[in-house]
Each structure stands twice: as C-alpha cells, then as structure tokens.
Design an enzyme around this catalytic site. Sequence first.
Site, PDB file in Angstrom:
ATOM      1  N   HIS A 102       2.482   3.422  -8.692  1.00  0.00           N
ATOM      2  CA  HIS A 102       2.730   2.016  -9.098  1.00  0.00           C
ATOM      3  C   HIS A 102       3.923   1.566  -9.997  1.00  0.00           C
ATOM      4  O   HIS A 102       4.499   0.505  -9.711  1.00  0.00           O
ATOM      5  CB  HIS A 102       1.328   1.688  -9.914  1.00  0.00           C
ATOM      6  CG  HIS A 102       0.018   2.174  -9.243  1.00  0.00           C
ATOM      7  ND1 HIS A 102      -0.048   1.662  -8.089  1.00  0.00           N
ATOM      8  CD2 HIS A 102      -1.016   2.681  -9.674  1.00  0.00           C
ATOM      9  CE1 HIS A 102      -1.458   1.887  -7.594  1.00  0.00           C
ATOM     10  NE2 HIS A 102      -1.789   2.950  -8.637  1.00  0.00           N
ATOM     11  N   ASP A 131       0.611  -1.196  -0.068  1.00  0.00           N
ATOM     12  CA  ASP A 131      -0.039  -0.075  -0.023  1.00  0.00           C
ATOM     13  C   ASP A 131       0.893   1.395  -0.101  1.00  0.00           C
ATOM     14  O   ASP A 131       2.113   1.257   0.348  1.00  0.00           O
ATOM     15  CB  ASP A 131      -0.935  -0.205   1.282  1.00  0.00           C
ATOM     16  CG  ASP A 131      -2.050   1.027   1.039  1.00  0.00           C
ATOM     17  OD1 ASP A 131      -2.425   1.318  -0.080  1.00  0.00           O
ATOM     18  OD2 ASP A 131      -2.618   1.094   2.197  1.00  0.00           O
ATOM     19  N   GLY A 132       0.410   2.333  -0.526  1.00  0.00           N
ATOM     20  CA  GLY A 132       1.046   3.623  -0.470  1.00  0.00           C
ATOM     21  C   GLY A 132       1.724   4.017  -1.560  1.00  0.00           C
ATOM     22  O   GLY A 132       2.262   5.199  -1.731  1.00  0.00           O
ATOM     23  N   ASN A 133       1.362   3.409  -2.811  1.00  0.00           N
ATOM     24  CA  ASN A 133       1.953   3.824  -4.058  1.00  0.00           C
ATOM     25  C   ASN A 133       1.314   5.299  -4.646  1.00  0.00           C
ATOM     26  O   ASN A 133       2.122   5.970  -4.896  1.00  0.00           O
ATOM     27  CB  ASN A 133       1.546   2.914  -5.334  1.00  0.00           C
ATOM     28  CG  ASN A 133       1.960   1.583  -5.170  1.00  0.00           C
ATOM     29  OD1 ASN A 133       2.993   1.310  -4.217  1.00  0.00           O
ATOM     30  ND2 ASN A 133       1.772   0.544  -5.952  1.00  0.00           N
ATOM     31  N   GLY A 134       0.072   5.273  -4.400  1.00  0.00           N
ATOM     32  CA  GLY A 134      -0.665   6.484  -4.531  1.00  0.00           C
ATOM     33  C   GLY A 134       0.112   7.832  -3.862  1.00  0.00           C
ATOM     34  O   GLY A 134       0.345   8.839  -4.483  1.00  0.00           O
ATOM     35  N   ARG A 151      -5.156  -2.165   8.968  1.00  0.00           N
ATOM     36  CA  ARG A 151      -6.464  -3.021   8.494  1.00  0.00           C
ATOM     37  C   ARG A 151      -5.848  -4.251   7.509  1.00  0.00           C
ATOM     38  O   ARG A 151      -4.769  -3.891   7.015  1.00  0.00           O
ATOM     39  CB  ARG A 151      -7.616  -2.241   7.970  1.00  0.00           C
ATOM     40  CG  ARG A 151      -7.230  -1.102   6.753  1.00  0.00           C
ATOM     41  CD  ARG A 151      -8.511  -0.370   6.346  1.00  0.00           C
ATOM     42  NE  ARG A 151      -8.096   0.517   5.197  1.00  0.00           N
ATOM     43  CZ  ARG A 151      -7.896   1.806   5.376  1.00  0.00           C
ATOM     44  NH1 ARG A 151      -8.104   2.410   6.678  1.00  0.00           N
ATOM     45  NH2 ARG A 151      -7.371   2.470   4.491  1.00  0.00           N
ATOM     46  N   TRP A 167     -11.387  -2.106  -8.850  1.00  0.00           N
ATOM     47  CA  TRP A 167     -12.161  -1.928 -10.147  1.00  0.00           C
ATOM     48  C   TRP A 167     -12.849  -0.686 -10.119  1.00  0.00           C
ATOM     49  O   TRP A 167     -13.192   0.079 -10.990  1.00  0.00           O
ATOM     50  CB  TRP A 167     -13.253  -3.005 -10.567  1.00  0.00           C
ATOM     51  CG  TRP A 167     -12.687  -4.467 -10.939  1.00  0.00           C
ATOM     52  CD1 TRP A 167     -12.642  -5.294 -10.017  1.00  0.00           C
ATOM     53  CD2 TRP A 167     -11.836  -4.674 -12.032  1.00  0.00           C
ATOM     54  NE1 TRP A 167     -12.112  -6.390 -10.745  1.00  0.00           N
ATOM     55  CE2 TRP A 167     -11.883  -5.831 -11.830  1.00  0.00           C
ATOM     56  CE3 TRP A 167     -11.440  -3.924 -13.325  1.00  0.00           C
ATOM     57  CZ2 TRP A 167     -10.937  -6.558 -13.028  1.00  0.00           C
ATOM     58  CZ3 TRP A 167     -11.084  -4.610 -14.498  1.00  0.00           C
ATOM     59  CH2 TRP A 167     -10.547  -6.044 -13.953  1.00  0.00           C
ATOM     60  N   SER A 204      -7.189  -5.812  -5.794  1.00  0.00           N
ATOM     61  CA  SER A 204      -8.044  -6.490  -5.195  1.00  0.00           C
ATOM     62  C   SER A 204      -9.757  -6.321  -5.870  1.00  0.00           C
ATOM     63  O   SER A 204      -9.557  -5.766  -6.858  1.00  0.00           O
ATOM     64  CB  SER A 204      -8.323  -5.702  -3.960  1.00  0.00           C
ATOM     65  OG  SER A 204      -8.991  -4.511  -4.166  1.00  0.00           O
ATOM     66  N   LEU A 213      11.620 -20.300  -4.411  1.00  0.00           N
ATOM     67  CA  LEU A 213      10.186 -19.550  -3.918  1.00  0.00           C
ATOM     68  C   LEU A 213       9.067 -19.629  -4.834  1.00  0.00           C
ATOM     69  O   LEU A 213       9.289 -19.366  -6.107  1.00  0.00           O
ATOM     70  CB  LEU A 213      10.736 -17.922  -3.806  1.00  0.00           C
ATOM     71  CG  LEU A 213       9.573 -17.218  -3.342  1.00  0.00           C
ATOM     72  CD1 LEU A 213       9.627 -17.216  -1.931  1.00  0.00           C
ATOM     73  CD2 LEU A 213      10.096 -15.762  -3.910  1.00  0.00           C
TER      74      LEU A 213
HETATM   75  C1  FPP Z   1      -1.799  -0.049  -3.414  1.00  0.00           C
HETATM   76  O1  FPP Z   1      -1.423   1.569  -3.263  1.00  0.00           O
HETATM   77  C2  FPP Z   1      -1.341  -0.596  -4.577  1.00  0.00           C
HETATM   78  C3  FPP Z   1      -1.947  -1.180  -5.512  1.00  0.00           C
HETATM   79  C4  FPP Z   1      -3.634  -1.152  -5.493  1.00  0.00           C
HETATM   80  C5  FPP Z   1      -1.210  -1.935  -6.642  1.00  0.00           C
HETATM   81  C6  FPP Z   1      -0.096  -2.514  -6.328  1.00  0.00           C
HETATM   82  C7  FPP Z   1       0.329  -2.781  -7.749  1.00  0.00           C
HETATM   83  C8  FPP Z   1       1.874  -2.591  -7.749  1.00  0.00           C
HETATM   84  C9  FPP Z   1       2.909  -2.531  -6.875  1.00  0.00           C
HETATM   85  C10 FPP Z   1       2.460  -2.690  -9.262  1.00  0.00           C
HETATM   86  C11 FPP Z   1       1.975  -3.613 -10.040  1.00  0.00           C
HETATM   87  C12 FPP Z   1       2.183  -5.142  -9.516  1.00  0.00           C
HETATM   88  C13 FPP Z   1       3.032  -6.101  -9.759  1.00  0.00           C
HETATM   89  C14 FPP Z   1       2.905  -7.297  -9.076  1.00  0.00           C
HETATM   90  C15 FPP Z   1       3.743  -6.045 -10.933  1.00  0.00           C
HETATM   91  P1  FPP Z   1      -2.487   2.744  -3.268  1.00  0.00           P
HETATM   92  O2  FPP Z   1      -2.736   3.332  -4.712  1.00  0.00           O
HETATM   93  O3  FPP Z   1      -3.738   2.299  -2.809  1.00  0.00           O
HETATM   94  O4  FPP Z   1      -1.669   3.751  -2.615  1.00  0.00           O
HETATM   95  P2  FPP Z   1      -2.409   4.805  -1.749  1.00  0.00           P
HETATM   96  O5  FPP Z   1      -3.369   4.174  -0.677  1.00  0.00           O
HETATM   97  O6  FPP Z   1      -1.451   5.760  -1.188  1.00  0.00           O
HETATM   98  O7  FPP Z   1      -3.327   5.758  -2.507  1.00  0.00           O
END
Ligand code: FPP
Length: 277
Positions: free
Chosen positions: A56, A39-42, A213, A88, A84, A150
């Site tokens: 991402h 989590d936390g990409n955004g 969570r 979508w 998840s 793995l």
């Molecule tokens: C949650 O961060 C992350 C995701 C919903 C997607 C995860 C996907 C990747 C790491 C890249 C592609 C995956 C693979 C296996 C190559 P968020 O966007 O909900 O972050 P935020 O809570 O800060 O908005």
Amino acid sequence: MKTSMLDLLSALPPGGEEWRLVSSLDPERMPRHVAVIMDGNGRWAQRRRLPRVAGHRAGVSSVREITETSARLGLDALTLYAFSVENWKRPRTEVDTLWLLLRQYLREEFATLMENNVRLHAFGRLEALPRAVRQALDSTIESTASNTGLRLNLAINYGGRAEIVDAINAWIEDFRAAGHPLPAITEEDIAARLYTGGLPDPDLLIRTSGEMRVSNFLLWQIAYAELHVTDTLWPDFRRANLLHAILDYQTRDRRFGGLGAEPASPEDRLEVVVPAR
Ligand code: FPP
C-alpha cells in the site's frame, strides 16, 4: 495539444519511451474521465516477502505519479478506488494503516496538488471514516476547491450498489420533503444524485493486476466505459503504463450501441438501393 501536455512533453527526455508515448497520443481523442481500480498492492508486497502494508505504501507513489500525469495531460477527472465498503473485512492493522497512509498522502501531497491545479474530491459513505481522516479530507477538499484543473476523486468506503441505493433514497427524500407524490423515476433522476453527479461518465476504466472484474466500482457510470485490464500490479503502474492505457483507449471504436464511424459495407448499401422502375 493542451499547454500542460506540451509542458509534460518538454519535461521528458526527448526520444525516450515516455516522450514517444506522449507524442503518439491523439489530443483530439483524449478520455475526459479515467477511473482506476488500483489492485495488486498485497501481491506486490508478497513477491518481495514484505508485509502487505508495504504494498500500500508503494501504491501511494503510483497515486502521486498517475495524478500528476493526468493533470498534465489535461484530463477533466481521475477517480481512484481507494477503499471499498467490503475492505472493512481486512485485518484491523491493515485498515488502520490505509487510513494512516491516506492522511500522510493528504499532508505530503498538498503542495503538489496545488502546483498541478488539482481539485480534490472524495465520495462514498464518508461518515463511517475515522474522524481524523474526515477532517484531513475536508480540509484538503476545501483548500483545493478553487483549483480549476483535474478533479481527483477518491472513492473511499465506496460501493457501486450502495451509491445507487443512496441516490434513489435522496430522490425519494427530495419529493417527500416537498410533500409531492412520487412520479416514475428516470435515469436522469438517478444520475444527478450519484456521488459523481455533474461529472462526465468515465471513458476509460483501468484495472491493474489482471483480475477481470469490476468489483462494485461505479456500476452505473461505467455502462459505456472502455476497459483496460493490465497484469501490472498497482505499485508498478506508473506514467508509461497510463500512457499505454490511453493509447489503447484511442484504438477503440466507441459506438455506444450505435454503428459508429465505420462506413457501411457494400452489402448494407445494397439494402437501401431504390430499385429502378
Ligand atoms: C488493492 O490492493 C488496494 C487497496 C485495497 C487500497 C488502495 C490504496 C492505496 C493505493 C494507498 C492509499 C491510497 C491513497 C489514495 C493515498 P490489494 O491489497 O487488494 O492487493 P492484492 O489483491 O494483491 O491483495
């Protein structure tokens, strides 16, 4: 220490932080299965005033490093929550970019997966994925099937409740097909039909970016998992962070509802003293 772990150690600068962390691990208490809510990409992107998809993209580098490190540490399984059933709801462009990144990852990482003896697997309601994504997944799963190291599970279009529903429906179908009346269902019946059937339950569940969570992830399987929640955002979660999480795990006293390995306190012992006649 496993040979792959010694290889990892010898590849790190001696005395550096990662070298010290690997040296501090207790090889006898390694988790067999680690699961991660990435989590936390955004937020990572937002803090840099970049579009969310840049987060991402940076997250893929963490996937690469955590997978390679897990393989070298000799873990049996690593399960990553990539998408998840609820994801979508995100804007179409973000969802499309995630599929694009996944295909790119499968293409670009194939050689590294083979080099590290990684067996890829994917689970979730995969039938709903775009055809090109399914094809890329199927082909990588097939090509890595004879690897023995793995097992990397990508949870895609995954929901923990949906998984339990699917397992129960599969169980009902098994009996219906055989024309047998339904007996009472057992935990083993369900566990065997989960997407993770045959794998040990995760010992350690890591969640990045600080939310407390479980977000519908492996609801059944994490019954006794140790939780490690870190404020680090997924794109910043790298080898040293994984090593810290495993060291944290190794400090836990896993009791599985029992009393664990702690010696009984003097008060407890008094209760079992047989009074002298
Ligand atoms: C949650 O961060 C992350 C995701 C919903 C997607 C995860 C996907 C990747 C790491 C890249 C592609 C995956 C693979 C296996 C190559 P968020 O966007 O909900 O972050 P935020 O809570 O800060 O908005």
